[in-house]
Design a protein around this motif. Structure first.
Motif, PDB file in Angstrom:
ATOM      1  N   VAL A   1       0.835  -1.201   0.000  1.00 40.94           N
ATOM      2  CA  VAL A   1       0.000   0.000   0.000  1.00 40.94           C
ATOM      3  C   VAL A   1       0.873   1.257   0.000  1.00 40.94           C
ATOM      4  N   ALA A   2       1.864   1.287   0.887  1.00 41.12           N
ATOM      5  CA  ALA A   2       2.740   2.456   0.996  1.00 41.12           C
ATOM      6  C   ALA A   2       3.508   2.694  -0.303  1.00 41.12           C
ATOM      7  N   PHE A   3       4.032   1.619  -0.895  1.00 39.75           N
ATOM      8  CA  PHE A   3       4.815   1.784  -2.129  1.00 39.75           C
ATOM      9  C   PHE A   3       3.935   2.286  -3.263  1.00 39.75           C
ATOM     10  N   ILE A   4       2.760   1.711  -3.436  1.00 38.04           N
ATOM     11  CA  ILE A   4       1.885   2.116  -4.548  1.00 38.04           C
ATOM     12  C   ILE A   4       1.477   3.579  -4.403  1.00 38.04           C
ATOM     13  N   LYS A   5       1.128   3.999  -3.198  1.00 32.88           N
ATOM     14  CA  LYS A   5       0.765   5.406  -2.979  1.00 32.88           C
ATOM     15  C   LYS A   5       1.903   6.345  -3.374  1.00 32.88           C
ATOM     16  N   GLN A   6       3.116   6.018  -2.936  1.00 30.28           N
ATOM     17  CA  GLN A   6       4.253   6.881  -3.200  1.00 30.28           C
ATOM     18  C   GLN A   6       4.675   6.824  -4.665  1.00 30.28           C
ATOM     19  N   ALA A   7       4.626   5.626  -5.256  1.00 34.87           N
ATOM     20  CA  ALA A   7       5.018   5.487  -6.666  1.00 34.87           C
ATOM     21  C   ALA A   7       4.036   6.195  -7.588  1.00 34.87           C
ATOM     22  N   LYS A   8       2.759   6.159  -7.239  1.00 31.85           N
ATOM     23  CA  LYS A   8       1.736   6.830  -8.051  1.00 31.85           C
ATOM     24  C   LYS A   8       1.990   8.334  -8.094  1.00 31.85           C
ATOM     25  N   ALA A   9       2.385   8.889  -6.969  1.00 33.94           N
ATOM     26  CA  ALA A   9       2.654  10.334  -6.894  1.00 33.94           C
ATOM     27  C   ALA A   9       3.788  10.747  -7.837  1.00 33.94           C
ATOM     28  N   TYR A  10       4.704   9.822  -8.122  1.00 31.77           N
ATOM     29  CA  TYR A  10       5.836  10.108  -9.009  1.00 31.77           C
ATOM     30  C   TYR A  10       5.565   9.697 -10.458  1.00 31.77           C
ATOM     31  N   GLY A  11       4.357   9.211 -10.730  1.00 34.79           N
ATOM     32  CA  GLY A  11       4.014   8.827 -12.092  1.00 34.79           C
ATOM     33  C   GLY A  11       4.682   7.555 -12.569  1.00 34.79           C
ATOM     34  N   LEU A  12       5.133   6.723 -11.651  1.00 36.04           N
ATOM     35  CA  LEU A  12       5.878   5.516 -12.027  1.00 36.04           C
ATOM     36  C   LEU A  12       5.055   4.589 -12.916  1.00 36.04           C
ATOM     37  N   PHE A  13       3.754   4.451 -12.644  1.00 36.59           N
ATOM     38  CA  PHE A  13       2.947   3.448 -13.346  1.00 36.59           C
ATOM     39  C   PHE A  13       2.653   3.820 -14.796  1.00 36.59           C
ATOM     40  N   SER A  14       2.887   5.081 -15.156  1.00 37.72           N
ATOM     41  CA  SER A  14       2.723   5.490 -16.554  1.00 37.72           C
ATOM     42  C   SER A  14       4.006   5.265 -17.350  1.00 37.72           C
ATOM     43  N   LYS A  15       5.092   4.918 -16.660  1.00 34.83           N
ATOM     44  CA  LYS A  15       6.400   4.789 -17.307  1.00 34.83           C
ATOM     45  C   LYS A  15       6.818   3.334 -17.527  1.00 34.83           C
ATOM     46  N   MET A  16       6.133   2.387 -16.879  1.00 35.35           N
ATOM     47  CA  MET A  16       6.512   0.977 -16.974  1.00 35.35           C
ATOM     48  C   MET A  16       5.348   0.101 -16.529  1.00 35.35           C
ATOM     49  N   LYS A  17       5.400  -1.187 -16.860  1.00 33.45           N
ATOM     50  CA  LYS A  17       4.416  -2.143 -16.366  1.00 33.45           C
ATOM     51  C   LYS A  17       4.779  -2.528 -14.931  1.00 33.45           C
ATOM     52  N   TYR A  18       3.765  -2.598 -14.088  1.00 37.84           N
ATOM     53  CA  TYR A  18       3.976  -2.994 -12.688  1.00 37.84           C
ATOM     54  C   TYR A  18       3.423  -4.400 -12.514  1.00 37.84           C
ATOM     55  N   PHE A  19       4.287  -5.306 -12.032  1.00 39.19           N
ATOM     56  CA  PHE A  19       3.941  -6.733 -11.945  1.00 39.19           C
ATOM     57  C   PHE A  19       4.197  -7.220 -10.528  1.00 39.19           C
ATOM     58  N   HIS A  20       3.150  -7.722  -9.871  1.00 42.47           N
ATOM     59  CA  HIS A  20       3.243  -8.108  -8.459  1.00 42.47           C
ATOM     60  C   HIS A  20       2.593  -9.487  -8.285  1.00 42.47           C
ATOM     61  N   PRO A  21       3.325 -10.562  -8.624  1.00 39.32           N
ATOM     62  CA  PRO A  21       2.687 -11.867  -8.776  1.00 39.32           C
ATOM     63  C   PRO A  21       2.453 -12.693  -7.513  1.00 39.32           C
ATOM     64  N   ASP A  22       2.885 -12.244  -6.333  1.00 39.11           N
ATOM     65  CA  ASP A  22       2.604 -13.079  -5.154  1.00 39.11           C
ATOM     66  C   ASP A  22       1.462 -12.501  -4.323  1.00 39.11           C
ATOM     67  N   ALA A  23       1.637 -11.332  -3.745  1.00 38.60           N
ATOM     68  CA  ALA A  23       0.641 -10.827  -2.793  1.00 38.60           C
ATOM     69  C   ALA A  23       0.132  -9.431  -3.118  1.00 38.60           C
ATOM     70  N   GLY A  24       0.466  -8.911  -4.293  1.00 41.80           N
ATOM     71  CA  GLY A  24       0.060  -7.549  -4.628  1.00 41.80           C
ATOM     72  C   GLY A  24      -1.438  -7.377  -4.753  1.00 41.80           C
ATOM     73  N   GLY A  25      -2.122  -8.407  -5.261  1.00 43.99           N
ATOM     74  CA  GLY A  25      -3.552  -8.305  -5.526  1.00 43.99           C
ATOM     75  C   GLY A  25      -4.434  -8.755  -4.382  1.00 43.99           C
ATOM     76  N   ASN A  26      -3.869  -8.860  -3.182  1.00 42.55           N
ATOM     77  CA  ASN A  26      -4.687  -9.237  -2.028  1.00 42.55           C
ATOM     78  C   ASN A  26      -5.795  -8.212  -1.806  1.00 42.55           C
TER      79      ASN A  26
END
Length: 412
Positions: free
Chosen positions: A234-259
């Protein structure tokens, strides 16, 4: 027979019956974090344990056995958890150790289990070590390990194509490190060509990811793989979103990201288009078993379950089925044999598949589903859920004995 003698006999019979009943209570010593970032998992596990106990006792166990679960906050500290586990065994006389969220804690508790020949049912930690080079015969895991998630992840990445540069960020301990090693192993095994442009190792419960996010953006990967869990996700996604990270690359979280708890915590802030998976999905599979479990949990808790709940639920049913098969809870070696290869129909099993315990490693074998975040307001407070699922065959994800041998060589 005199009235006085009859009353005496009745009293003795009642006393004997009471003692016999007391002897049928089987204690299970559970360890979970009950506060802090991991506290939700302990609380959800406690609710799921109650649901499972109700089902088990309604069906009944041999000789009138009743299961009694004691839960202690392990504080996510290995040394403290070890002291609790030892107390459970020496003072509480538990027949089983149970639970644990942190892989670091589990790796410590499994040694207590081995040394005391007490079965340890792991419900909520994923470091592959526990069912690979650290395997010991009294340990069983009822949630998928990181290898299974990473092998499914590698299959997904191979099918997706159109990328070359990859970076990884995950917590700096066994759980995070294993994921990255396993993903690279799986990609290599599948013949995928890729270039690693960065590896990042923040500490567990890191409050500020700014320096890592900046470094990742500068590295310009096509794919960023994340190995966080819980509040760190949760903390990483909030902070990364503020920096526009998700518009610059694909984000892949295959173990527990989608809980689910991640979706609920982020609400409107959860970006769409992230590729993720979970150890249990609230909205998949669309089966009677999954719907019933989610509904029962919601009825008791007033909210939807985190993934940890289903693992705790599964663990109680594993113990109950082993006791039914053996006929008692006193023969530990017979219970171990009963659990090996055992099939358990669980909420996360899609139609046509039943989870089972691999007899050689004591790792549960389960289907893995990976999805993409999209708008879905059916499970508030989440406003985004996973959809567009791709499902991966359980038997192609584990066991991989070649990997176990690889671990033994690389982790001496």
């Amino acid at each position: 027979m005199s009235k006085k003698l009859s009353l005496c006999v009745m009293f003795l019979l009642l006393l004997f019956a009471t003692q016999s009943f007391a002897e049928q209570v089987v204690k299970i010593g559970a360890l979970y974090p009950m506060s802090g970032r991991g506290g939700l998992y302990g609380k959800d596990s406690e609710i799921a344990i109650k649901i499972a106990l109700d089902e088990v006792h309604k069906k009944g166990l041999p000789k009138g056995i009743k299961l009694d679960v004691i839960i202690t906050d392990d504080q996510s500290k290995p040394d403290y958890a070890v002291s609790v586990a030892k107390r459970y065994i020496t003072e509480e006389k538990v027949k089983f150790l149970f639970g644990v969220v942190s892989s670091a804690v589990a790796l410590a508790v499994t040694e207590v289990s081995k040394n005391n020949k007490i079965i340890f049912v792991g419900t909520d930690h994923a470091a592959t070590d526990l069912t690979a080079q650290k395997f010991q015969p009294y340990y069983f895991r009822v949630s998928n390990n990181t290898y299974q998630s990473m092998m499914a992840g590698a299959m997904y990445l191979k099918e997706m194509g159109g990328w070359k540069k990859i970076a990884y960020i995950g917590p700096d301990y066994a759980y995070g490190r294993d994921q990255w090693m396993e993903l690279k192993y799986a990609l290599d095994k599948l013949g995928v060509t890729y270039e690693v442009v960065g590896e990042y190792w923040p500490k567990l419960y890191e409050p500020d990811y700014t320096s890592y996010i900046t470094a990742i953006i500068n590295a310009k990967p096509d794919i960023l793989v994340a190995g966080f869990w819980g509040g760190d996700t949760v903390a990483f996604i909030k902070q990364a979103k503020a920096y526009g990270l998700f518009s610059k690359m694909k984000y892949f979280h295959p173990d527990a990201g989608g809980n689910y708890e991640v979706m609920a915590a982020l609400g409107k802030e959860m970006p769409e288009g992230l590729i993720m998976s979970a150890r249990h999905h609230v909205n998949w599979p669309d089966t009677p078993e999954n719907k019933a479990f989610v509904e029962k949990f919601y009825k008791q808790a007033g909210r939807y379950p985190s993934y940890a709940a289903e693992g705790a639920y599964a663990g109680i049913h594993l113990i109950a089925e082993a006791i039914r098969k053996v006929g008692n809870a006193d023969d530990t070696e017979a219970l171990v044999k009963a659990m090996e290869g055992m099939k358990l129909r669980l909420p996360e099993d899609p139609k046509g598949f039943t989870s089972y315990i691999d007899p050689k490693t004591h790792q549960i074998v389960q289907v893995q589903a990976i999805g993409v975040t999209e708008k879905n307001k059916k499970y508030p407070p989440a406003e985004v859920m996973l959809g567009k699922f791709k499902v991966y065959d359980a038997n192609k994800l584990w066991p991989d004995f070649d990997y176990i041998e690889y671990l033994k060589k690389t982790k001496k």
